[in-house]
Motif scaffolding. Sequence first.
Motif, PDB file in Angstrom:
ATOM      1  N   ALA A 291      -2.167  16.157  -4.924  1.00  0.00           N
ATOM      2  CA  ALA A 291      -1.571  14.852  -5.213  1.00  0.00           C
ATOM      3  C   ALA A 291      -1.500  13.989  -3.966  1.00  0.00           C
ATOM      4  O   ALA A 291      -1.709  12.770  -4.025  1.00  0.00           O
ATOM      5  N   LEU A 292      -1.209  14.589  -2.822  1.00  0.00           N
ATOM      6  CA  LEU A 292      -1.197  13.842  -1.556  1.00  0.00           C
ATOM      7  C   LEU A 292      -2.566  13.240  -1.261  1.00  0.00           C
ATOM      8  O   LEU A 292      -2.683  12.064  -0.888  1.00  0.00           O
ATOM      9  N   ALA A 293      -3.609  14.045  -1.427  1.00  0.00           N
ATOM     10  CA  ALA A 293      -4.961  13.555  -1.165  1.00  0.00           C
ATOM     11  C   ALA A 293      -5.355  12.470  -2.159  1.00  0.00           C
ATOM     12  O   ALA A 293      -5.946  11.448  -1.785  1.00  0.00           O
ATOM     13  N   ALA A 294      -5.029  12.666  -3.445  1.00  0.00           N
ATOM     14  CA  ALA A 294      -5.382  11.682  -4.463  1.00  0.00           C
ATOM     15  C   ALA A 294      -4.679  10.353  -4.220  1.00  0.00           C
ATOM     16  O   ALA A 294      -5.281   9.275  -4.351  1.00  0.00           O
ATOM     17  N   ALA A 295      -3.399  10.396  -3.868  1.00  0.00           N
ATOM     18  CA  ALA A 295      -2.649   9.163  -3.614  1.00  0.00           C
ATOM     19  C   ALA A 295      -3.204   8.429  -2.406  1.00  0.00           C
ATOM     20  O   ALA A 295      -3.333   7.190  -2.416  1.00  0.00           O
ATOM     21  N   THR A 296      -3.554   9.153  -1.358  1.00  0.00           N
ATOM     22  CA  THR A 296      -4.087   8.524  -0.160  1.00  0.00           C
ATOM     23  C   THR A 296      -5.413   7.828  -0.435  1.00  0.00           C
ATOM     24  O   THR A 296      -5.627   6.666  -0.049  1.00  0.00           O
TER      25      THR A 296
ATOM     26  N   GLY B 253       0.813  -1.209   0.000  1.00  0.00           N
ATOM     27  CA  GLY B 253       0.000   0.000   0.000  1.00  0.00           C
ATOM     28  C   GLY B 253       0.845   1.256   0.000  1.00  0.00           C
ATOM     29  O   GLY B 253       0.536   2.234  -0.690  1.00  0.00           O
ATOM     30  N   LEU B 254       1.950   1.232   0.756  1.00  0.00           N
ATOM     31  CA  LEU B 254       2.828   2.389   0.821  1.00  0.00           C
ATOM     32  C   LEU B 254       3.529   2.620  -0.514  1.00  0.00           C
ATOM     33  O   LEU B 254       3.703   3.759  -0.956  1.00  0.00           O
ATOM     34  N   ARG B 255       3.908   1.538  -1.165  1.00  0.00           N
ATOM     35  CA  ARG B 255       4.545   1.664  -2.478  1.00  0.00           C
ATOM     36  C   ARG B 255       3.562   2.206  -3.506  1.00  0.00           C
ATOM     37  O   ARG B 255       3.924   3.026  -4.347  1.00  0.00           O
ATOM     38  N   THR B 256       2.330   1.739  -3.443  1.00  0.00           N
ATOM     39  CA  THR B 256       1.314   2.265  -4.358  1.00  0.00           C
ATOM     40  C   THR B 256       1.071   3.742  -4.108  1.00  0.00           C
ATOM     41  O   THR B 256       0.948   4.538  -5.056  1.00  0.00           O
ATOM     42  N   TRP B 257       1.009   4.122  -2.835  1.00  0.00           N
ATOM     43  CA  TRP B 257       0.811   5.534  -2.493  1.00  0.00           C
ATOM     44  C   TRP B 257       1.930   6.389  -3.064  1.00  0.00           C
ATOM     45  O   TRP B 257       1.677   7.444  -3.663  1.00  0.00           O
ATOM     46  N   ALA B 258       3.182   5.953  -2.891  1.00  0.00           N
ATOM     47  CA  ALA B 258       4.317   6.724  -3.400  1.00  0.00           C
ATOM     48  C   ALA B 258       4.276   6.819  -4.916  1.00  0.00           C
ATOM     49  O   ALA B 258       4.552   7.873  -5.503  1.00  0.00           O
ATOM     50  N   THR B 259       3.907   5.730  -5.565  1.00  0.00           N
ATOM     51  CA  THR B 259       3.850   5.723  -7.031  1.00  0.00           C
ATOM     52  C   THR B 259       2.795   6.686  -7.544  1.00  0.00           C
ATOM     53  O   THR B 259       3.030   7.477  -8.466  1.00  0.00           O
ATOM     54  N   VAL B 260       1.594   6.644  -6.942  1.00  0.00           N
ATOM     55  CA  VAL B 260       0.511   7.520  -7.392  1.00  0.00           C
ATOM     56  C   VAL B 260       0.848   8.984  -7.119  1.00  0.00           C
ATOM     57  O   VAL B 260       0.625   9.855  -7.976  1.00  0.00           O
ATOM     58  N   PHE B 261       1.401   9.272  -5.949  1.00  0.00           N
ATOM     59  CA  PHE B 261       1.725  10.653  -5.608  1.00  0.00           C
ATOM     60  C   PHE B 261       2.728  11.250  -6.594  1.00  0.00           C
ATOM     61  O   PHE B 261       2.528  12.340  -7.138  1.00  0.00           O
TER      62      PHE B 261
ATOM     63  N   ALA C 295     -13.629   9.688 -10.153  1.00  0.00           N
ATOM     64  CA  ALA C 295     -12.875  10.648 -10.963  1.00  0.00           C
ATOM     65  C   ALA C 295     -12.389  11.820 -10.121  1.00  0.00           C
ATOM     66  O   ALA C 295     -11.277  12.312 -10.306  1.00  0.00           O
ATOM     67  N   VAL C 296     -13.235  12.264  -9.187  1.00  0.00           N
ATOM     68  CA  VAL C 296     -12.842  13.355  -8.293  1.00  0.00           C
ATOM     69  C   VAL C 296     -11.679  12.928  -7.410  1.00  0.00           C
ATOM     70  O   VAL C 296     -10.707  13.672  -7.206  1.00  0.00           O
ATOM     71  N   LEU C 297     -11.732  11.722  -6.899  1.00  0.00           N
ATOM     72  CA  LEU C 297     -10.744  11.272  -5.927  1.00  0.00           C
ATOM     73  C   LEU C 297      -9.413  10.901  -6.566  1.00  0.00           C
ATOM     74  O   LEU C 297      -8.353  11.208  -6.014  1.00  0.00           O
ATOM     75  N   LEU C 298      -9.447  10.255  -7.734  1.00  0.00           N
ATOM     76  CA  LEU C 298      -8.208   9.770  -8.331  1.00  0.00           C
ATOM     77  C   LEU C 298      -7.385  10.891  -8.957  1.00  0.00           C
ATOM     78  O   LEU C 298      -6.164  10.784  -9.059  1.00  0.00           O
ATOM     79  N   SER C 299      -8.035  11.941  -9.447  1.00  0.00           N
ATOM     80  CA  SER C 299      -7.324  13.122  -9.989  1.00  0.00           C
ATOM     81  C   SER C 299      -6.357  12.743 -11.106  1.00  0.00           C
ATOM     82  O   SER C 299      -5.191  13.145 -11.110  1.00  0.00           O
ATOM     83  N   ILE C 300      -6.845  11.981 -12.081  1.00  0.00           N
ATOM     84  CA  ILE C 300      -6.016  11.568 -13.207  1.00  0.00           C
ATOM     85  C   ILE C 300      -5.997  12.673 -14.248  1.00  0.00           C
ATOM     86  O   ILE C 300      -7.015  13.305 -14.523  1.00  0.00           O
TER      87      ILE C 300
ATOM     88  N   PRO D 147     -11.813  15.953 -15.652  1.00  0.00           N
ATOM     89  CA  PRO D 147     -11.091  17.181 -16.011  1.00  0.00           C
ATOM     90  C   PRO D 147     -11.674  18.456 -15.417  1.00  0.00           C
ATOM     91  O   PRO D 147     -11.056  19.517 -15.516  1.00  0.00           O
ATOM     92  N   MET D 148     -12.869  18.375 -14.820  1.00  0.00           N
ATOM     93  CA  MET D 148     -13.527  19.577 -14.324  1.00  0.00           C
ATOM     94  C   MET D 148     -13.570  19.663 -12.807  1.00  0.00           C
ATOM     95  O   MET D 148     -13.560  20.763 -12.248  1.00  0.00           O
ATOM     96  N   VAL D 149     -13.622  18.507 -12.141  1.00  0.00           N
ATOM     97  CA  VAL D 149     -13.696  18.497 -10.680  1.00  0.00           C
ATOM     98  C   VAL D 149     -12.855  17.324 -10.173  1.00  0.00           C
ATOM     99  O   VAL D 149     -13.303  16.180 -10.232  1.00  0.00           O
ATOM    100  N   ASP D 150     -11.660  17.582  -9.717  1.00  0.00           N
ATOM    101  CA  ASP D 150     -10.892  16.573  -9.010  1.00  0.00           C
ATOM    102  C   ASP D 150     -10.130  17.247  -7.875  1.00  0.00           C
ATOM    103  O   ASP D 150     -10.155  18.472  -7.741  1.00  0.00           O
ATOM    104  N   LEU D 151      -9.462  16.449  -7.064  1.00  0.00           N
ATOM    105  CA  LEU D 151      -8.866  16.999  -5.846  1.00  0.00           C
ATOM    106  C   LEU D 151      -7.783  18.028  -6.142  1.00  0.00           C
ATOM    107  O   LEU D 151      -7.724  19.082  -5.509  1.00  0.00           O
TER     108      LEU D 151
END
Length: 338
Positions: free
Chosen positions: A230-235, A54-62, A263-268, A296-300
């Motif tokens: 990015a911190l919020a999206a990764a978490t 989980g920690l590795r995934t968090w670091a990768t996404v962030f 879509a809001v949470l992942l912030s891709i 593209p209009m509403v993400d973290l």
Amino acid sequence: MTQPSTTDRPGPGDRVAPDRAGSHPFRLPWAFMVLVALLVAGRFLLAPHLTGPGLRTWATVFVAVCVQALPFLVFGVALSAAITSFVPASFWTRTLPRRTWAAVPVAGMAGAILPGCECASVPVASGLMARGVAAPAALAFLLASPAINPVVLVATAVAFPDDPEMVVARFAASLAVAVLAGWIWARFGRAAWLPAPRRPAEAGQGRVAAFLDTMRHDLLHAGGFLVVGALAAATLNVLIPRDWLTAVAGVPVVSVLVLALLAVLLSICSEADAFVAASLTAFSPTAKLAFLVVGPMVDLKLIALQAGTFGRAFTWRFAPLTLALAIGVSFVAGWMFL
């Protein structure tokens, strides 16, 4: 250079150019570049030593969100600074229709020619408002640019090679949301919620120096909020269970709402979100469309950038409005095109 009149003097909430005698203009940009370098280096140097998956995934996404969005953020900040410093205010009054209701769709269509993501659209919209563009028109551009530009549409066509209707539905739905949001803000918005950005140049300061000062300030300002987003999206990316998504995919209305929230949470970034949507095979086409319209209009990270650029009073009103419109229009566009 002519001296500014008393009406152009900065007020209590206006940005004032830094004092060159006591400032170090190149220290802050280098600090930001060092931060970016540490993010990239940390991805390769620290990730192998992270034991928890989980920690590795968090670091990768962030790191992925930051690195993915950074070029577009720099591009948007540079374009915004150029608009503010080099383009005369009279250009926008000549280009856009004078009536706000007509300027909104024109500004929305102008978003189709700017290949950038939502990180770029926020500073560009701020620069447009600083040059006299009506707030509803600038907001329509802010929403349309990351959703209907050519790069995003081509990426969507590649991600959905057997569903060209998805490209049409994404373009139509995203443009409709941008125009409707602009019109609603023109009707119900208040100036106190969105003060027009002002960037008065220092007396005797040239345009190139004003460009560099504006770009440096905006890059550091928006970059900090990008990191927060990015911190919020990764978490949240790590905390959301995959089994839960699969369970709700079979419920039509709920699946649309779930992918909109996801879509809001992942912030891709909008250039990559189509490939993520295509991989969600358990969900309906309408739910995937909602994912593509909302993201593209509403993400973290976009909410964080808007709050840092325009203020919380604006963001807490505009973000829910945009989200509601995006979900509602996605239902209609899915019924019409998919």
